[in-house]
Design an enzyme around this catalytic site. Sequence first.
Site, PDB file in Angstrom:
ATOM      1  N   GLU A 159       4.072  -3.868  12.407  1.00 43.36           N
ATOM      2  CA  GLU A 159       3.040  -2.857  12.130  1.00 43.36           C
ATOM      3  C   GLU A 159       1.898  -3.617  11.486  1.00 43.36           C
ATOM      4  O   GLU A 159       1.967  -3.975  10.315  1.00 43.36           O
ATOM      5  CB  GLU A 159       3.569  -1.780  11.177  1.00 43.36           C
ATOM      6  CG  GLU A 159       4.723  -0.974  11.717  1.00 43.36           C
ATOM      7  CD  GLU A 159       4.409  -0.243  12.995  1.00 43.36           C
ATOM      8  OE1 GLU A 159       3.211  -0.068  13.320  1.00 43.36           O
ATOM      9  OE2 GLU A 159       5.353   0.125  13.707  1.00 43.36           O
ATOM     10  N   ASN A 186       0.810  -1.232   0.000  1.00 46.90           N
ATOM     11  CA  ASN A 186       0.000   0.000   0.000  1.00 46.90           C
ATOM     12  C   ASN A 186       0.840   1.278   0.000  1.00 46.90           C
ATOM     13  O   ASN A 186       0.408   2.299  -0.525  1.00 46.90           O
ATOM     14  CB  ASN A 186      -1.026  -0.003   1.147  1.00 46.90           C
ATOM     15  CG  ASN A 186      -0.419  -0.089   2.517  1.00 46.90           C
ATOM     16  OD1 ASN A 186       0.746  -0.444   2.664  1.00 46.90           O
ATOM     17  ND2 ASN A 186      -1.195   0.221   3.530  1.00 46.90           N
ATOM     18  N   LYS A 212      12.420  -7.447   1.595  1.00 45.91           N
ATOM     19  CA  LYS A 212      11.525  -8.179   0.683  1.00 45.91           C
ATOM     20  C   LYS A 212      10.273  -7.344   0.466  1.00 45.91           C
ATOM     21  O   LYS A 212       9.407  -7.267   1.330  1.00 45.91           O
ATOM     22  CB  LYS A 212      11.128  -9.547   1.253  1.00 45.91           C
ATOM     23  CG  LYS A 212      10.381 -10.359   0.190  1.00 45.91           C
ATOM     24  CD  LYS A 212       9.530 -11.470   0.756  1.00 45.91           C
ATOM     25  CE  LYS A 212       8.191 -11.050   1.238  1.00 45.91           C
ATOM     26  NZ  LYS A 212       7.301 -10.422   0.244  1.00 45.91           N
ATOM     27  N   GLU A 231     -11.258  -4.672   9.312  1.00 44.05           N
ATOM     28  CA  GLU A 231     -10.630  -3.591   8.552  1.00 44.05           C
ATOM     29  C   GLU A 231     -11.080  -3.731   7.090  1.00 44.05           C
ATOM     30  O   GLU A 231     -10.784  -4.751   6.454  1.00 44.05           O
ATOM     31  CB  GLU A 231      -9.118  -3.783   8.690  1.00 44.05           C
ATOM     32  CG  GLU A 231      -8.275  -2.700   8.134  1.00 44.05           C
ATOM     33  CD  GLU A 231      -6.785  -2.974   8.405  1.00 44.05           C
ATOM     34  OE1 GLU A 231      -6.355  -4.154   8.442  1.00 44.05           O
ATOM     35  OE2 GLU A 231      -6.053  -1.984   8.554  1.00 44.05           O
ATOM     36  N   ALA A 234       6.577  -6.329  -1.154  1.00 45.68           N
ATOM     37  CA  ALA A 234       5.378  -7.103  -1.495  1.00 45.68           C
ATOM     38  C   ALA A 234       5.440  -7.509  -2.967  1.00 45.68           C
ATOM     39  O   ALA A 234       5.932  -6.754  -3.816  1.00 45.68           O
ATOM     40  CB  ALA A 234       4.140  -6.254  -1.252  1.00 45.68           C
TER      41      ALA A 234
HETATM   42  C1  SIN Z   1       1.090   6.103   6.983  1.00 45.66           C
HETATM   43  O1  SIN Z   1       2.312   6.023   7.134  1.00 45.66           O
HETATM   44  O2  SIN Z   1       0.471   7.126   7.224  1.00 45.66           O
HETATM   45  C2  SIN Z   1       0.273   4.942   6.490  1.00 45.66           C
HETATM   46  C3  SIN Z   1       0.894   3.644   6.603  1.00 45.66           C
HETATM   47  C4  SIN Z   1      -0.165   2.566   6.543  1.00 45.66           C
HETATM   48  O3  SIN Z   1      -1.278   2.825   6.901  1.00 45.66           O
HETATM   49  O4  SIN Z   1       0.122   1.453   6.142  1.00 45.66           O
END
Ligand code: SIN
Length: 492
Positions: free
Chosen positions: A265, A166, A189, A396, A191
């Site tokens: 994360e 993303n 690595k 989500e 995605a």
């Molecule tokens: C961000 O850094 O603001 C977004 C990162 C994420 O939501 O994956």
Amino acid sequence: MAATLNLEQIVDQTLGEAEYKLFINGEWQAANNGKTFAVDNPATGDILRYVPDAGADETRAAIDAAAAALPIWAAMPAITRSDLMRKVAALMLERRERLATIMTLEQGKPISEARGEIAYAASFLTWFAGEAERVYGEMIPASVPNKRLWLLRQPVGVAVMITPWNFPTAMLTRKLGPALAAGCTCVCKPAEQTPLSALELGKLFIEAGFPPGVVNIVTTSNPIPFSDTVFADERVRKISFTGSTEVGQMLIAKSAATVKRMSMELGGNAPFIVFDDADLGAAVKGAVASKFRNAGQTCVCANRIFVQRGVYDQFAEAFTAEVGKMKVGNGLAPDVSVGPLIDQPARVKVERHISDATAHGAAVALGGQAIAQMGNFWQPTVLTGASALMLVAREETFGPVAPLIPFDSEDEVIATANDTQYGLAAYYYTRDFSRVIRVAERLEYGIIGANDGLPSTAQAPFGGFKHSGLGREGGSVGIHEYLEVKYVSLGI
Ligand code: SIN
């Protein structure tokens, strides 16, 4: 739909003859067996390029290179490491247009967002270049006269970064910045959906003059041989992963055998709360920015929008009008604000969340459908009369769907907002100063936007409570994830 683009020409002009290879020990190499996999444009389904499909052997070669480079990089004066990092950041900004175009081609986000991401990504290198020079030790007062207690901080060692599709460049530099600043060497690595942005970044590390092996990039369509290899290897001391909670949990379990340091994360389910004393104009703007950035495909995006009953209708009307102005289409068109979803499974999830919500009584105020004949494009969607029990509020969504949920009191909304296993980001809008403080203290989240829909920045810690992760990236705490603390008792 936006104006017609000459995509073939854009792809040719941007990618040219570029042949993408693995970046190992400062050199470009094919996969040992010559295997490759295709990288698609999610806006068209067309194949953009092929990249090497690495397995365990290439992964081991990358770890070998990182391990060999570690003593050289760790011993280099911090100021020299910082200079090199700043050079890469400067090159990123110089090549911003090309890098942003490649990102939009492989990821789909609007070109203005891709340009923004390149600047955001460069800021992690610049900011952590400064931090490299501030990795201080300490002298601790001893309780006896013939001792001195010395604390020093050293790089954890070889670090592995597993990054998501993303934010293909920013999530890489948010990990590389602190790792390199701390003196670690890295195996990355990216995605499988978005490896081109990472490999383009690799070129800049060469151009900036990084020693071979400090940064290595391994592309693969199958993450299992890669992760089996890195988790089994004792030389890898640190793993940083951004992705789903389910995969994060598997990786945490896998780390036990070699007791690796882990930064995770993971997923989010951000509440966005609009109190009846909010500046509604600002709240609408904040909610649109938070929800629809990257077509709703961010871990921190508003997933549940709670609106106090007294302003519910007014907010819903203004928010729906604002969302109605968004233009969906190929992210390369300059007027587009919402690009495609990354793939078919993403679209299926969005569809499932909307049908569950409408089956349980929500109304579609805007959108609600895929865009006919346009692959993975989805209409920006507003659902009114939603409830916290619906799938769209429990999982989500990772798509452009905004459920508006009414609430009555502060206590009620805080309890509902905290009633989730996730704890990454939360937002609220109010003009009451005491409430600003009170709500910030009561929300069980790692990142809080108080009258702010876009709180992410290199200087601030990014990470979550509960199932949203372990550790923090960014900010002065971010570098500590890549440092070991060593205590030396000095007898004198
Ligand atoms: C961000 O850094 O603001 C977004 C990162 C994420 O939501 O994956």
